[in-house]
Structure formats: structure tokens, C-alpha cells
Motif scaffolding. Structure first.
Motif, PDB file in Angstrom:
ATOM      1  N   ALA A   1      -6.419  -0.278  -7.972  1.00 60.78           N
ATOM      2  CA  ALA A   1      -6.892  -1.629  -7.658  1.00 60.78           C
ATOM      3  C   ALA A   1      -6.094  -2.271  -6.525  1.00 60.78           C
ATOM      4  CB  ALA A   1      -6.804  -2.497  -8.909  1.00 60.78           C
ATOM      5  N   ARG A   2      -4.928  -1.719  -6.230  1.00 56.10           N
ATOM      6  CA  ARG A   2      -4.084  -2.269  -5.172  1.00 56.10           C
ATOM      7  C   ARG A   2      -4.399  -1.694  -3.796  1.00 56.10           C
ATOM      8  NH1 ARG A   2       1.910  -1.853  -8.076  1.00 56.10           N
ATOM      9  NH2 ARG A   2       1.412  -3.050  -9.967  1.00 56.10           N
ATOM     10  N   LEU A   3      -5.370  -0.815  -3.725  1.00 60.05           N
ATOM     11  CA  LEU A   3      -5.700  -0.165  -2.449  1.00 60.05           C
ATOM     12  C   LEU A   3      -7.112  -0.564  -2.020  1.00 60.05           C
ATOM     13  CD1 LEU A   3      -4.311   3.421  -3.207  1.00 60.05           C
ATOM     14  CD2 LEU A   3      -3.222   1.622  -1.842  1.00 60.05           C
ATOM     15  N   PRO A   4      -7.242  -1.622  -1.236  1.00 62.14           N
ATOM     16  CA  PRO A   4      -8.574  -2.112  -0.877  1.00 62.14           C
ATOM     17  C   PRO A   4      -9.252  -1.320   0.238  1.00 62.14           C
ATOM     18  CG  PRO A   4      -6.885  -3.508   0.085  1.00 62.14           C
ATOM     19  CD  PRO A   4      -6.163  -2.519  -0.775  1.00 62.14           C
ATOM     20  N   SER A   5      -8.469  -0.738   1.139  1.00 66.37           N
ATOM     21  CA  SER A   5      -9.086  -0.107   2.308  1.00 66.37           C
ATOM     22  C   SER A   5      -9.426   1.359   2.037  1.00 66.37           C
ATOM     23  CB  SER A   5      -8.143  -0.186   3.515  1.00 66.37           C
ATOM     24  OG  SER A   5      -7.035   0.679   3.350  1.00 66.37           O
ATOM     25  N   ASP A   6     -10.476   1.818   2.702  1.00 67.25           N
ATOM     26  CA  ASP A   6     -10.872   3.225   2.570  1.00 67.25           C
ATOM     27  C   ASP A   6      -9.777   4.160   3.075  1.00 67.25           C
ATOM     28  OD1 ASP A   6     -13.297   2.477   1.497  1.00 67.25           O
ATOM     29  OD2 ASP A   6     -14.393   2.626   3.400  1.00 67.25           O
ATOM     30  N   GLU A   7      -9.110   3.747   4.140  1.00 64.79           N
ATOM     31  CA  GLU A   7      -8.035   4.570   4.700  1.00 64.79           C
ATOM     32  C   GLU A   7      -6.917   4.769   3.679  1.00 64.79           C
ATOM     33  OE1 GLU A   7      -4.735   4.535   8.335  1.00 64.79           O
ATOM     34  OE2 GLU A   7      -5.872   2.725   7.837  1.00 64.79           O
ATOM     35  N   ALA A   8      -6.503   3.683   3.032  1.00 67.21           N
ATOM     36  CA  ALA A   8      -5.428   3.774   2.049  1.00 67.21           C
ATOM     37  C   ALA A   8      -5.854   4.605   0.844  1.00 67.21           C
ATOM     38  CB  ALA A   8      -5.003   2.382   1.610  1.00 67.21           C
ATOM     39  N   LYS A   9      -7.097   4.456   0.424  1.00 68.56           N
ATOM     40  CA  LYS A   9      -7.596   5.233  -0.711  1.00 68.56           C
ATOM     41  C   LYS A   9      -7.586   6.726  -0.393  1.00 68.56           C
ATOM     42  CE  LYS A   9     -10.646   1.619  -2.572  1.00 68.56           C
ATOM     43  NZ  LYS A   9     -12.054   1.232  -2.830  1.00 68.56           N
ATOM     44  N   ARG A  10      -8.065   7.076   0.795  1.00 65.41           N
ATOM     45  CA  ARG A  10      -8.100   8.485   1.184  1.00 65.41           C
ATOM     46  C   ARG A  10      -6.694   9.051   1.289  1.00 65.41           C
ATOM     47  NH1 ARG A  10     -10.819  12.532   0.370  1.00 65.41           N
ATOM     48  NH2 ARG A  10     -12.713  11.329   0.834  1.00 65.41           N
TER      49      ARG A  10
ATOM     50  N   GLN B   1     -13.115   5.361  -6.548  1.00 65.54           N
ATOM     51  CA  GLN B   1     -14.520   5.469  -6.144  1.00 65.54           C
ATOM     52  C   GLN B   1     -14.612   6.222  -4.813  1.00 65.54           C
ATOM     53  OE1 GLN B   1     -15.756   1.279  -6.232  1.00 65.54           O
ATOM     54  NE2 GLN B   1     -16.569   1.586  -8.292  1.00 65.54           N
ATOM     55  N   LEU B   2     -13.988   7.400  -4.824  1.00 66.06           N
ATOM     56  CA  LEU B   2     -13.809   8.165  -3.597  1.00 66.06           C
ATOM     57  C   LEU B   2     -14.565   9.488  -3.675  1.00 66.06           C
ATOM     58  CD1 LEU B   2     -12.062   7.878  -0.980  1.00 66.06           C
ATOM     59  CD2 LEU B   2     -10.363   9.312  -2.144  1.00 66.06           C
ATOM     60  N   ASP B   3     -15.235   9.828  -2.593  1.00 73.44           N
ATOM     61  CA  ASP B   3     -15.882  11.128  -2.480  1.00 73.44           C
ATOM     62  C   ASP B   3     -14.820  12.143  -2.068  1.00 73.44           C
ATOM     63  OD1 ASP B   3     -17.428  13.356  -2.008  1.00 73.44           O
ATOM     64  OD2 ASP B   3     -18.389  12.547  -0.201  1.00 73.44           O
ATOM     65  N   THR B   4     -14.537  13.118  -2.926  1.00 80.08           N
ATOM     66  CA  THR B   4     -13.466  14.079  -2.651  1.00 80.08           C
ATOM     67  C   THR B   4     -13.967  15.367  -2.006  1.00 80.08           C
ATOM     68  OG1 THR B   4     -13.652  15.066  -4.857  1.00 80.08           O
ATOM     69  CG2 THR B   4     -12.141  13.202  -4.601  1.00 80.08           C
ATOM     70  N   ALA B   5     -15.216  15.381  -1.564  1.00 82.41           N
ATOM     71  CA  ALA B   5     -15.779  16.608  -0.997  1.00 82.41           C
ATOM     72  C   ALA B   5     -14.931  17.188   0.145  1.00 82.41           C
ATOM     73  CB  ALA B   5     -17.209  16.355  -0.526  1.00 82.41           C
ATOM     74  N   PRO B   6     -14.410  16.367   1.080  1.00 78.05           N
ATOM     75  CA  PRO B   6     -13.591  16.948   2.165  1.00 78.05           C
ATOM     76  C   PRO B   6     -12.352  17.660   1.637  1.00 78.05           C
ATOM     77  CG  PRO B   6     -14.303  14.737   2.741  1.00 78.05           C
ATOM     78  CD  PRO B   6     -14.637  14.928   1.296  1.00 78.05           C
TER      79      PRO B   6
ATOM     80  N   GLU C   1       0.832  -1.208   0.000  1.00 76.68           N
ATOM     81  CA  GLU C   1       0.000   0.000   0.000  1.00 76.68           C
ATOM     82  C   GLU C   1       0.869   1.262   0.000  1.00 76.68           C
ATOM     83  OE1 GLU C   1      -4.146  -1.262   2.220  1.00 76.68           O
ATOM     84  OE2 GLU C   1      -2.344  -1.019   3.438  1.00 76.68           O
ATOM     85  N   ILE C   2       1.941   1.247   0.784  1.00 79.89           N
ATOM     86  CA  ILE C   2       2.838   2.403   0.816  1.00 79.89           C
ATOM     87  C   ILE C   2       3.496   2.593  -0.545  1.00 79.89           C
ATOM     88  CG2 ILE C   2       4.919   3.368   1.859  1.00 79.89           C
ATOM     89  CD1 ILE C   2       4.179   1.911   4.434  1.00 79.89           C
ATOM     90  N   GLU C   3       3.944   1.503  -1.147  1.00 82.20           N
ATOM     91  CA  GLU C   3       4.545   1.587  -2.484  1.00 82.20           C
ATOM     92  C   GLU C   3       3.549   2.139  -3.502  1.00 82.20           C
ATOM     93  OE1 GLU C   3       7.870  -2.019  -2.478  1.00 82.20           O
ATOM     94  OE2 GLU C   3       5.861  -2.364  -3.315  1.00 82.20           O
ATOM     95  N   THR C   4       2.319   1.708  -3.388  1.00 71.32           N
ATOM     96  CA  THR C   4       1.287   2.178  -4.312  1.00 71.32           C
ATOM     97  C   THR C   4       1.041   3.670  -4.150  1.00 71.32           C
ATOM     98  OG1 THR C   4       0.228   0.007  -4.296  1.00 71.32           O
ATOM     99  CG2 THR C   4      -1.106   1.869  -5.039  1.00 71.32           C
TER     100      THR C   4
END
Length: 319
Positions: free
Chosen positions: A62-71, A103-108, A5-8
């Protein structure tokens, strides 16, 4: 967070850094250094793959499954794209594609950037009465300008803005420190105006870049320090010359803004004749001065940030 995840996230940060069409070798090397601070022993491979075009946004998302990693990935990319104080059309397109892929809401994130842009646009010179309790001194150079006559002396104004940018590091808002560079750019612009200089945005940006401020890798360092926290651990402390954390970020930002303001003052006062080496020497000297000043204003910086949102702090600091 896993190594993959860090590499991604680092790979996406690399794609973000070239989404405006350029990244020099020095900048690439700095990204490698930051990646190593996260414990990636051989980040050159993933960074080179990203730069070569072998890795795409869709592949990496596709390599980032968790919401935390995506954000975190999107926040990091946003910070890198914002490294020159604004987001170009190419960078904006990249960030939108990344948000869609995640598939992330970028409003914040959009809200943070809107707060910064609104505050800076509403107060283009940041030249009004100081807001953090710095004594007001009449500006002798204003000659009849009532607003400038009520403003702080230049030294006080620089100190005021150094404390304001440091306070941004202490806010809980994600990406609050994206407001630092725009405020630093406006400070330089204001100082140039006081010396009778007619400056465009590129001239101000180039001067700030002389001191190593605003580069994508430097902004990535801030993201690492603020968001990755314990992931970086002691390794990041070695990179930054101190203990990793938000408090360290406030001290570093205070010193950088203070040194930037005073070096810019010297530069414009001498008719923009100083060489890059002379400017860097000035910056180093004033930054050392700031290190001794910071303990005396640290409590005031904490008071500035305490209980405030990003928007309220920016408005308090520029009204």
C-alpha cells in the motif's frame, strides 16, 4: 524515488529473504549495508520490523503508489528469492502474494525465469563447444567421448563461462543477471564431474556459498547496482569498490565466475580436502588474476551481449 519507497522495497526484500524460513545474522547485516548504500541512514529499524512480522506484504504494498516502484519492488524480491539459483515453494508463494498485493502483471519476470530455467535444464553440464570464439582444445580426459573431445580445455571453458556470465550483466532485459548463479552452479558441477566427483545440488551450492556467492544480500547488491542506478550514486561505488553501474557489474561477475571455476578445479583436483580458508585464499588469488584478464576480453563480452535477448544469449552460450 522517495525515501519511503526505498525503505518499503528494502523491507519487502527482507521479507523475501526469510520467505524460505531462514536468514542468519550475517545475511541480515549485509542487507543493512546494502540499504545504507541507497542512502538509508538507519535501515536497521525497517529491516527489524520486517523480520519481526510487524510489517506485512499488504501493508508494504500500500506504500508503493507508482508502477515503477511496484515493478522494482517485485523485481528486487524475485532476485532475492532466486539467490540460491532457484525459487523454493515458500518463495514462490511469497512472490505470488506480493504480485497480487501490488496488482502487478508478472509476465515479464516469469518470462526471464523461464528462459533461464529452460537453458540450464536443456544443457545440465554446460560442457559443449564454446560459443564466444575461445579456441577449441581436445579434452584428453574425455577418452572417447566425442562431445567432450570437441569441447574446450577446462581453462578455456572457465574463461568462456566467465565471459558469458559477464555478458548477462550487459543485457537490457530486467533481471537478466538472475541467470548468473545457475550458470556458475552448473560450471562447478561440470568441473566436479571432470574430476570424477558425484555431486548433488546441495554440495555444489555449499561450495559456491563458501566464496560468498549466491547469498540473498549479494544478489540484492546486484539489483541495487543494475536497477537503482543514479539513486545509489557514489555511495554504491564505495560499497562495491568501484564505480556503480552495469559495466562494473560485468567486471565483478567476470572475476567471480573465473575465480570460482579455477578454485573449484583446485578443490576437486585435491580430493575436496582444502579448508574453507584455503578455498577463500584461492578465490582471492584467482579473482586478482581475472582483474588483469578482463580488459583483454571486455570487447568480446560486449560483442556477446550486443543486440541479443536473454534467451538467445543463453542458447548461444550453451549449445
Amino acid at each position: 524515488m522517495t525515501t519511503e519507497e526505498i525503505e518499503t522495497i528494502i523491507a519487502l526484500a527482507t521479507l523475501a529473504s526469510i520467505s524460505d524460513g531462514s536468514q542468519d545474522e550475517a545475511e541480515q547485516a549485509r542487507v543493512v549495508e546494502v540499504a545504507r548504500s541507497l542512502g538509508l541512514l538507519a535501515p536497521e529499524t525497517v529491516i527489524a520490523q520486517a523480520m519481526s512480522g510487524a510489517l506485512t506484504i499488504l501493508m508494504l504494498a500500500a506504500r508503493l503508489p507508482s508502477d515503477e516502484a511496484k515493478r522494482l519492488a517485485h523485481d528486487t524480491a524475485t532476485a532475492v528469492c532466486h539467490a540460491n539459483g532457484w525459487i523454493s515453494p515458500g518463495e514462490g508463494k511469497f512472490l505470488q502474494e506480493l504480485a497480487n498485493a501490488l496488482q502487478l502483471d508478472t509476465a515479464p519476470t516469469d518470462h526471464v525465469i523461464a528462459d533461464i530455467n529452460r537453458a540450464v535444464a536443456d544443457h545440465p553440464a554446460l560442457s559443449t563447444t564454446p560459443s564466444v570464439g575461445v579456441p577449441v582444445v581436445a579434452d584428453a580426459n574425455a577418452e572417447g567421448d566425442a562431445a567432450a573431445a570437441a569441447a574446450a580445455s577446462l581453462d578455456d571453458h572457465i574463461l568462456d563461462q566467465a565471459m558469458l556470465t559477464a555478458a548477462l550483466e550487459l543485457l537490457p532485459d530486467r533481471l537478466a543477471n538472475l541467470g548468473i548463479l545457475p550458470l556458475q552452479l552448473r560450471l562447478v558441477h561440470h568441473i566436479g564431474q571432470r574430476h570424477g566427483q558425484q555431486l548433488d545440488t546441495q554440495q555444489v551450492t555449499d561450495l559456491v556459498a563458501t566464496f560468498g556467492l549466491g547469498a540473498a544480500a549479494q544478489v540484492l547488491e546486484k539489483v541495487v547496482r543494475r536497477m537503482f542506478g543514479g539513486i545509489a550514486g557514489g555511495l554504491l561505488g564505495g560499497l562495491l569498490g568501484g564505480t556503480a553501474g552495469v559495466a562494473t557489474g560485468a567486471a565483478v561477475t567476470f572475476a567471480s565466475t573465473y575465480a570460482l571455476g579455477h578454485a573449484a578445479d583446485q578443490y576437486y583436483e585435491q580430493g575436496r580436502t582444502l579448508s574453507a580458508d584455503d578455498l577463500k585464499a584461492l578465490f582471492t588469488r584467482f579473482r586478482a588474476d581475472a582483474v588483469t584478464i578482463f580488459p583483454r576480453v571486455e570487447a568480446r563480452i560486449g560483442e556477446l551481449a550486443r543486440g541479443r535477448s536473454l534467451d538467445s544469449l543463453l542458447r548461444t552460450g550453451t549449445r
